[in-house]
Design a protein around this motif. Structure first.
Motif, PDB file in Angstrom:
ATOM      1  N   THR A  65       0.870  -1.281  -0.021  1.00 58.02           N
ATOM      2  CA  THR A  65       0.082  -0.061  -0.096  1.00 58.02           C
ATOM      3  C   THR A  65       0.765   1.271   0.045  1.00 58.02           C
ATOM      4  OG1 THR A  65      -0.064  -0.137   2.365  1.00 58.02           O
ATOM      5  CG2 THR A  65      -2.121  -1.317   1.480  1.00 58.02           C
ATOM      6  N   GLY A  66       0.231   2.313  -0.169  1.00 57.13           N
ATOM      7  CA  GLY A  66       1.065   3.680  -0.102  1.00 57.13           C
ATOM      8  C   GLY A  66       0.330   4.622  -1.111  1.00 57.13           C
ATOM      9  N   TYR A  67       1.143   5.596  -1.951  1.00 57.87           N
ATOM     10  CA  TYR A  67       0.803   6.246  -2.818  1.00 57.87           C
ATOM     11  C   TYR A  67       1.603   6.403  -4.095  1.00 57.87           C
ATOM     12  CZ  TYR A  67      -0.147  11.454  -4.440  1.00 57.87           C
ATOM     13  OH  TYR A  67      -0.286  12.359  -4.813  1.00 57.87           O
ATOM     14  N   VAL A  68       0.773   6.534  -5.236  1.00 59.74           N
ATOM     15  CA  VAL A  68       1.356   6.714  -6.462  1.00 59.74           C
ATOM     16  C   VAL A  68       0.627   7.815  -7.315  1.00 59.74           C
ATOM     17  CG1 VAL A  68       1.668   4.228  -6.872  1.00 59.74           C
ATOM     18  CG2 VAL A  68      -0.431   5.109  -7.570  1.00 59.74           C
ATOM     19  N   PHE A  69       1.535   8.415  -8.040  1.00 61.40           N
ATOM     20  CA  PHE A  69       1.055   9.866  -8.538  1.00 61.40           C
ATOM     21  C   PHE A  69       1.323   9.802 -10.117  1.00 61.40           C
ATOM     22  CE2 PHE A  69       5.177  10.686  -7.202  1.00 61.40           C
ATOM     23  CZ  PHE A  69       5.810  11.651  -7.900  1.00 61.40           C
ATOM     24  N   MET A  70       0.812  10.610 -10.753  1.00 56.47           N
ATOM     25  CA  MET A  70       1.114  11.021 -12.055  1.00 56.47           C
ATOM     26  C   MET A  70       1.121  12.573 -12.280  1.00 56.47           C
ATOM     27  SD  MET A  70      -1.237   8.369 -11.730  1.00 56.47           S
ATOM     28  CE  MET A  70      -2.530   9.282 -11.713  1.00 56.47           C
ATOM     29  N   ASP A 109     -11.250  12.609  -4.596  1.00 56.89           N
ATOM     30  CA  ASP A 109     -11.639  12.345  -3.022  1.00 56.89           C
ATOM     31  C   ASP A 109     -10.585  11.894  -2.389  1.00 56.89           C
ATOM     32  OD1 ASP A 109     -11.308   9.686  -4.036  1.00 56.89           O
ATOM     33  OD2 ASP A 109     -13.318   9.115  -4.433  1.00 56.89           O
ATOM     34  N   LYS A 110     -10.732  11.222  -1.336  1.00 57.26           N
ATOM     35  CA  LYS A 110      -9.719  10.980  -0.180  1.00 57.26           C
ATOM     36  C   LYS A 110      -8.676   9.987  -1.012  1.00 57.26           C
ATOM     37  CE  LYS A 110     -12.057  12.054   3.974  1.00 57.26           C
ATOM     38  NZ  LYS A 110     -12.282  11.665   5.348  1.00 57.26           N
ATOM     39  N   PRO A 126       2.390  19.882 -10.019  1.00 58.77           N
ATOM     40  CA  PRO A 126       1.059  19.390  -9.611  1.00 58.77           C
ATOM     41  C   PRO A 126       0.852  18.061 -10.068  1.00 58.77           C
ATOM     42  CG  PRO A 126       1.016  21.668 -10.380  1.00 58.77           C
ATOM     43  CD  PRO A 126       2.499  21.135 -10.727  1.00 58.77           C
ATOM     44  N   GLU A 127       0.324  17.185  -9.428  1.00 53.99           N
ATOM     45  CA  GLU A 127      -0.127  15.992  -9.543  1.00 53.99           C
ATOM     46  C   GLU A 127      -1.553  15.307  -9.220  1.00 53.99           C
ATOM     47  OE1 GLU A 127       3.092  14.437  -6.913  1.00 53.99           O
ATOM     48  OE2 GLU A 127       1.605  14.111  -5.447  1.00 53.99           O
ATOM     49  N   TYR A 128      -1.752  14.037 -10.049  1.00 46.53           N
ATOM     50  CA  TYR A 128      -2.931  13.416  -9.692  1.00 46.53           C
ATOM     51  C   TYR A 128      -2.464  12.026  -8.838  1.00 46.53           C
ATOM     52  CZ  TYR A 128      -5.399  16.267 -12.782  1.00 46.53           C
ATOM     53  OH  TYR A 128      -6.178  17.228 -13.725  1.00 46.53           O
ATOM     54  N   GLY A 129      -3.368  11.980  -7.838  1.00 48.96           N
ATOM     55  CA  GLY A 129      -2.602  10.474  -7.504  1.00 48.96           C
ATOM     56  C   GLY A 129      -3.505   9.453  -6.827  1.00 48.96           C
ATOM     57  N   TYR A 137      -8.589  -0.244   0.343  1.00 47.59           N
ATOM     58  CA  TYR A 137      -8.376  -1.171  -1.059  1.00 47.59           C
ATOM     59  C   TYR A 137      -9.576  -1.594  -1.710  1.00 47.59           C
ATOM     60  CZ  TYR A 137      -5.325  -4.241  -3.286  1.00 47.59           C
ATOM     61  OH  TYR A 137      -4.248  -4.909  -4.157  1.00 47.59           O
ATOM     62  N   PHE A 138     -10.763  -2.152  -0.890  1.00 43.43           N
ATOM     63  CA  PHE A 138     -11.905  -2.382  -1.276  1.00 43.43           C
ATOM     64  C   PHE A 138     -12.598  -1.423  -2.303  1.00 43.43           C
ATOM     65  CE2 PHE A 138     -13.625   0.237   1.874  1.00 43.43           C
ATOM     66  CZ  PHE A 138     -14.838   0.658   1.299  1.00 43.43           C
ATOM     67  N   GLN A 139     -12.171  -0.214  -2.189  1.00 37.98           N
ATOM     68  CA  GLN A 139     -12.935   1.044  -3.157  1.00 37.98           C
ATOM     69  C   GLN A 139     -12.219   0.825  -4.628  1.00 37.98           C
ATOM     70  OE1 GLN A 139     -12.757   4.014   0.292  1.00 37.98           O
ATOM     71  NE2 GLN A 139     -14.298   4.629  -1.368  1.00 37.98           N
TER      72      GLN A 139
END
Length: 157
Positions: A65-70, A109-110, A126-129, A137-139
């Protein structure tokens, strides 16, 4: 059976594996896959569907788990033919694969976040992540590749 001890791969190797794995997922559904020679625009490859529509694919991978971005400069959410293929790797398992249309970030959203970094002292581009945790995770389930690809295949430009 391939190795599933993802700790054996460094970050670059895992990313490369994810990209090849994603290409094979699309190819397994009869889509044509075209690889870009230079990845300077954030597009890892292009797929062509049975209707002649070309779609741009960005691939991201993450262990656990964690964070990824573009970067926003390389991920135009107004492009309806742009998708993120996200591969999440858990030790001892094949990756979970998700196919997410760029339009998801039109209503952040979150989990699907929009970060401008426009406050004083902030220097990141600036990024989307995507915030990925055990709790949320279920979302991601609605974007599981084997389900999302069916909608993808039905779409016409």
């Amino acid at each position: 059976m391939p190795n599933t001890d993802w700790t054996k791969l460094n970050r670059l190797q895992l990313g490369r594996y994810a990209e090849y794995f994603a290409k094979m997922e699309f190819a397994s559904y009869g889509l044509e896959v075209y690889t870009t020679e230079v990845d300077d625009r954030g597009i890892d490859f292009v797929v062509r569907d049975n209707h002649g529509r070309f779609c741009e694919i960005q691939v991201k991978s993450l262990r656990g788990t964690g964070y990824v971005f573009m970067q926003k400069s390389k991920f135009d959410i107004t492009n309806k033919n742009l998708y993120l293929t996200l591969l999440l790797f858990q030790s001892g398992e094949m990756p979970d694969v998700f196919l997410i249309p760029s339009a998801v970030w039109e209503a952040p959203d979150k989990i699907f976040v929009d970060k401008n970094y426009d406050k004083e002292g902030q220097k990141s581009a600036p990024e989307y992540g995507i915030n990925i945790s055990r709790k949320n995770y279920f979302q991601l389930e609605g974007y599981r590749f084997e389900d999302s690809i069916q909608d993808f295949l039905k779409k016409k430009e």
